[in-house]
Design a protein around this motif. Structure first.
Motif, PDB file in Angstrom:
ATOM      1  N   SER A  13     -25.943  27.188  -9.669  1.00  0.00           N
ATOM      2  CA  SER A  13     -24.840  26.679  -8.854  1.00  0.00           C
ATOM      3  C   SER A  13     -25.258  25.423  -8.100  1.00  0.00           C
ATOM      4  CB  SER A  13     -24.357  27.738  -7.857  1.00  0.00           C
ATOM      5  OG  SER A  13     -25.396  28.138  -6.985  1.00  0.00           O
ATOM      6  N   ILE A  14     -26.562  25.088  -8.141  1.00  0.00           N
ATOM      7  CA  ILE A  14     -27.088  23.875  -7.525  1.00  0.00           C
ATOM      8  C   ILE A  14     -28.051  23.223  -8.522  1.00  0.00           C
ATOM      9  CG2 ILE A  14     -26.816  24.761  -5.171  1.00  0.00           C
ATOM     10  CD1 ILE A  14     -29.817  25.379  -5.163  1.00  0.00           C
ATOM     11  N   GLY A  15     -28.713  22.124  -8.126  1.00  0.00           N
ATOM     12  CA  GLY A  15     -29.544  21.388  -9.072  1.00  0.00           C
ATOM     13  C   GLY A  15     -30.939  21.924  -9.257  1.00  0.00           C
ATOM     14  N   ASN A  16     -31.073  23.202  -9.581  1.00  0.00           N
ATOM     15  CA  ASN A  16     -32.393  23.811  -9.769  1.00  0.00           C
ATOM     16  C   ASN A  16     -32.579  24.371 -11.172  1.00  0.00           C
ATOM     17  OD1 ASN A  16     -30.566  25.901  -9.417  1.00  0.00           O
ATOM     18  ND2 ASN A  16     -31.829  27.081  -7.999  1.00  0.00           N
ATOM     19  N   CYS A  17     -32.141  23.618 -12.192  1.00  0.00           N
ATOM     20  CA  CYS A  17     -32.289  24.053 -13.586  1.00  0.00           C
ATOM     21  C   CYS A  17     -33.748  24.325 -13.926  1.00  0.00           C
ATOM     22  CB  CYS A  17     -31.726  23.008 -14.527  1.00  0.00           C
ATOM     23  SG  CYS A  17     -32.543  21.399 -14.414  1.00  0.00           S
ATOM     24  N   TRP A  18     -34.672  23.553 -13.335  1.00  0.00           N
ATOM     25  CA  TRP A  18     -36.104  23.710 -13.614  1.00  0.00           C
ATOM     26  C   TRP A  18     -36.604  25.094 -13.211  1.00  0.00           C
ATOM     27  CZ3 TRP A  18     -39.506  23.734  -9.208  1.00  0.00           C
ATOM     28  CH2 TRP A  18     -38.857  23.507  -7.987  1.00  0.00           C
ATOM     29  N   ILE A  19     -36.031  25.668 -12.164  1.00  0.00           N
ATOM     30  CA  ILE A  19     -36.415  27.018 -11.753  1.00  0.00           C
ATOM     31  C   ILE A  19     -35.819  28.041 -12.716  1.00  0.00           C
ATOM     32  CG2 ILE A  19     -36.088  28.765  -9.953  1.00  0.00           C
ATOM     33  CD1 ILE A  19     -36.435  26.522  -7.889  1.00  0.00           C
ATOM     34  N   TYR A  20     -34.565  27.833 -13.122  1.00  0.00           N
ATOM     35  CA  TYR A  20     -33.957  28.753 -14.085  1.00  0.00           C
ATOM     36  C   TYR A  20     -34.705  28.727 -15.418  1.00  0.00           C
ATOM     37  CZ  TYR A  20     -29.986  30.110 -11.246  1.00  0.00           C
ATOM     38  OH  TYR A  20     -29.210  30.670 -10.262  1.00  0.00           O
ATOM     39  N   ALA A  21     -35.096  27.555 -15.873  1.00  0.00           N
ATOM     40  CA  ALA A  21     -35.811  27.444 -17.144  1.00  0.00           C
ATOM     41  C   ALA A  21     -37.183  28.106 -17.058  1.00  0.00           C
ATOM     42  CB  ALA A  21     -35.957  25.981 -17.537  1.00  0.00           C
ATOM     43  N   THR A  22     -37.897  27.909 -15.945  1.00  0.00           N
ATOM     44  CA  THR A  22     -39.247  28.464 -15.817  1.00  0.00           C
ATOM     45  C   THR A  22     -39.210  29.971 -15.625  1.00  0.00           C
ATOM     46  OG1 THR A  22     -39.979  26.379 -14.822  1.00  0.00           O
ATOM     47  CG2 THR A  22     -41.434  28.270 -14.595  1.00  0.00           C
ATOM     48  N   VAL A  23     -38.278  30.467 -14.809  1.00  0.00           N
ATOM     49  CA  VAL A  23     -38.146  31.918 -14.623  1.00  0.00           C
ATOM     50  C   VAL A  23     -37.714  32.569 -15.935  1.00  0.00           C
ATOM     51  CG1 VAL A  23     -36.813  33.727 -13.457  1.00  0.00           C
ATOM     52  CG2 VAL A  23     -37.746  31.828 -12.130  1.00  0.00           C
ATOM     53  N   GLY A  24     -36.787  31.935 -16.662  1.00  0.00           N
ATOM     54  CA  GLY A  24     -36.378  32.475 -17.963  1.00  0.00           C
ATOM     55  C   GLY A  24     -37.522  32.497 -18.956  1.00  0.00           C
ATOM     56  N   TRP A  25     -38.368  31.487 -18.904  1.00  0.00           N
ATOM     57  CA  TRP A  25     -39.587  31.421 -19.736  1.00  0.00           C
ATOM     58  C   TRP A  25     -40.480  32.628 -19.452  1.00  0.00           C
ATOM     59  CZ3 TRP A  25     -44.438  30.439 -17.281  1.00  0.00           C
ATOM     60  CH2 TRP A  25     -45.514  30.118 -18.134  1.00  0.00           C
ATOM     61  N   ALA A  26     -40.677  32.933 -18.171  1.00  0.00           N
ATOM     62  CA  ALA A  26     -41.509  34.079 -17.790  1.00  0.00           C
ATOM     63  C   ALA A  26     -40.872  35.392 -18.233  1.00  0.00           C
ATOM     64  CB  ALA A  26     -41.725  34.081 -16.278  1.00  0.00           C
ATOM     65  N   GLU A  27     -39.560  35.510 -18.074  1.00  0.00           N
ATOM     66  CA  GLU A  27     -38.862  36.728 -18.487  1.00  0.00           C
ATOM     67  C   GLU A  27     -38.979  36.938 -19.999  1.00  0.00           C
ATOM     68  OE1 GLU A  27     -35.273  36.922 -15.134  1.00  0.00           O
ATOM     69  OE2 GLU A  27     -34.960  35.847 -17.031  1.00  0.00           O
ATOM     70  N   SER A  28     -38.859  35.865 -20.760  1.00  0.00           N
ATOM     71  CA  SER A  28     -38.951  35.946 -22.215  1.00  0.00           C
ATOM     72  C   SER A  28     -40.332  36.415 -22.660  1.00  0.00           C
ATOM     73  CB  SER A  28     -38.639  34.580 -22.837  1.00  0.00           C
ATOM     74  OG  SER A  28     -38.874  34.585 -24.224  1.00  0.00           O
TER      75      SER A  28
END
Length: 370
Positions: free
Chosen positions: A52-67
């Motif tokens: 919802s804000i400009g933190n795509c880098w956190i979503y990508a990195t957290v998703g990387w860890a989850e994967s």
């Protein structure tokens, strides 16, 4: 898209990650839960969540860890880690370290996200903002950003001396994020109300919901054999002297830039393909120009006239390619024949597109179908 930056795992001989958004013992393959013996292009991603804000880098990195964790545990649901938690600590460090005056900059990059998780750990979504555990998008992030920016401009954090008061910064962040007394309590217990301790120094998270990267199992390919082995999230994050420096460690992922020389671009994409064949969630940063978006919402070529631009960070899922001798290798169709996958690495293979896991979502007109 006009520029690519990929993050790669050294275990793959190359792994990929980037800058974006505006800016342990090993095991043999047969002992790894959930590991596949087929070299398939089928990354074990967690569910998509929207920023919802400009933190795509956190979503990508957290998703990387989850994967990586899903592949290690074989858990179909997997961990639902909190992007909001990492965002909270990014804001704390930015304000308390004197990097902010009147407005937060929400952008960042992969190295910064991994260092935040090593310094402050990670928690499940339910253990930070319980009401958002099952939501696709966090409304609280947007609410907190607006509140803390008011504090920085005209409120409690509007002076330099106030922003140096780490206990006050914590208190303002807790208020902006509307944290429960329980959450404030375990943050105080581990880090102190003034954040005088961090996990990479003297803090201990035992008995709290905070997970350290050393406690999160993941799958990574062995650098020599490419066989999947179970290590920890801390192993694949590696150790960095700064967020921009290369990471050290046998399994550490590294940043790689898309070659400016066309001669080397096919070799680069072959490394990307190998990583995807190893079921690794390759992270990619790219520069977006919205004048390049087609009527169908795709980015296929640079625009004739430059327009609004920004960085974006995502995680790869699949690709589609024209393979010599085998024709079209379609995205979304699992391939288990090693001969076809090997042929896909040919110098003459033409990559048509890369399919990504994207935190942009579908609620904005300029972000549909991306």
């Amino acid at each position: 898209m006009t520029s690519l930056k990929l993050l790669t795992a050294s275990a793959l001989s190359l792994s990929f990650a980037m800058l974006a958004c505006s800016s342990a013992p090993t095991e043999t393959e047969s002992n790894v839960p959930g590991a596949s013996t087929d070299p398939i292009v089928d990354v074990n991603h967690s569910d998509v969540k929207r920023q919802s804000i400009g933190n795509c880098w956190i979503y990508a990195t957290v998703g990387w860890a989850e994967s990586l964790n899903k592949s290690a545990t074989g858990d179909r649901t997997g961990l639902n880690l909190s992007e909001s938690w990492v965002t909270y600590w990014h804001w704390f460090d930015s304000i308390a370290n004197g990097e902010v005056r009147t407005e937060l900059e929400t952008g960042g990059h992969f190295g910064e996200a991994t260092r935040l998780m090593q310094r402050y750990g990670i928690v499940l979504e339910k253990d930070f903002i319980a009401g958002e555990e099952r939501l696709e998008m966090s409304a609280r992030q947007d609410i907190a950003l607006k509140a803390i920016n008011v504090s920085l401009k005209t409120g409690a954090l509007s002076t330099q001396s106030a922003r140096r008061d780490r206990e006050l910064v914590r208190a303002e962040l807790d208020k902006a994020w509307q944290l429960s007394a329980n959450v404030v309590g375990y943050i105080d217990e581990v880090f102190g109300s003034d954040v005088s301790k961090t996990l990479d120094r003297s803090a201990r998270a035992g008995g709290t919901p905070i997970l350290t990267p050393k406690r999160i199992p993941v799958i990574a390919p062995d650098p020599k054999t490419h066989k999947p082995v179970k290590v920890t999230l801390d192993d694949v994050m590696g150790q960095r002297s700064s967020s921009y420096s290369p990471a050290s460690g046998k399994y550490a992922w590294q940043n790689e830039n898309y070659p400016s020389d066309p001669e080397y671009r096919r070799e680069f994409m072959q490394r990307v393909q190998r990583a995807l064949h190893d079921r690794q969630p390759v992270v990619m940063s790219w520069f977006v120009d919205f004048n390049a978006m087609t009527a169908g919402g795709k980015f296929e070529a640079p625009p004739a006239v430059p327009g609004h631009q920004g960085g974006h960070m995502v995680s790869m899922e699949d690709y589609q390619a024209e393979v010599p001798g085998f024709g079209l290798l379609e995205a979304g169709k699992t391939v288990t024949d090693p001969k076809i996958l090997e042929a896909a690495l040919s110098d003459d293979t033409k990559i048509e597109f890369i399919r990504i896991k994207n935190s942009w979502g579908n609620s904005r007109l300029d972000r549909n179908f991306t």
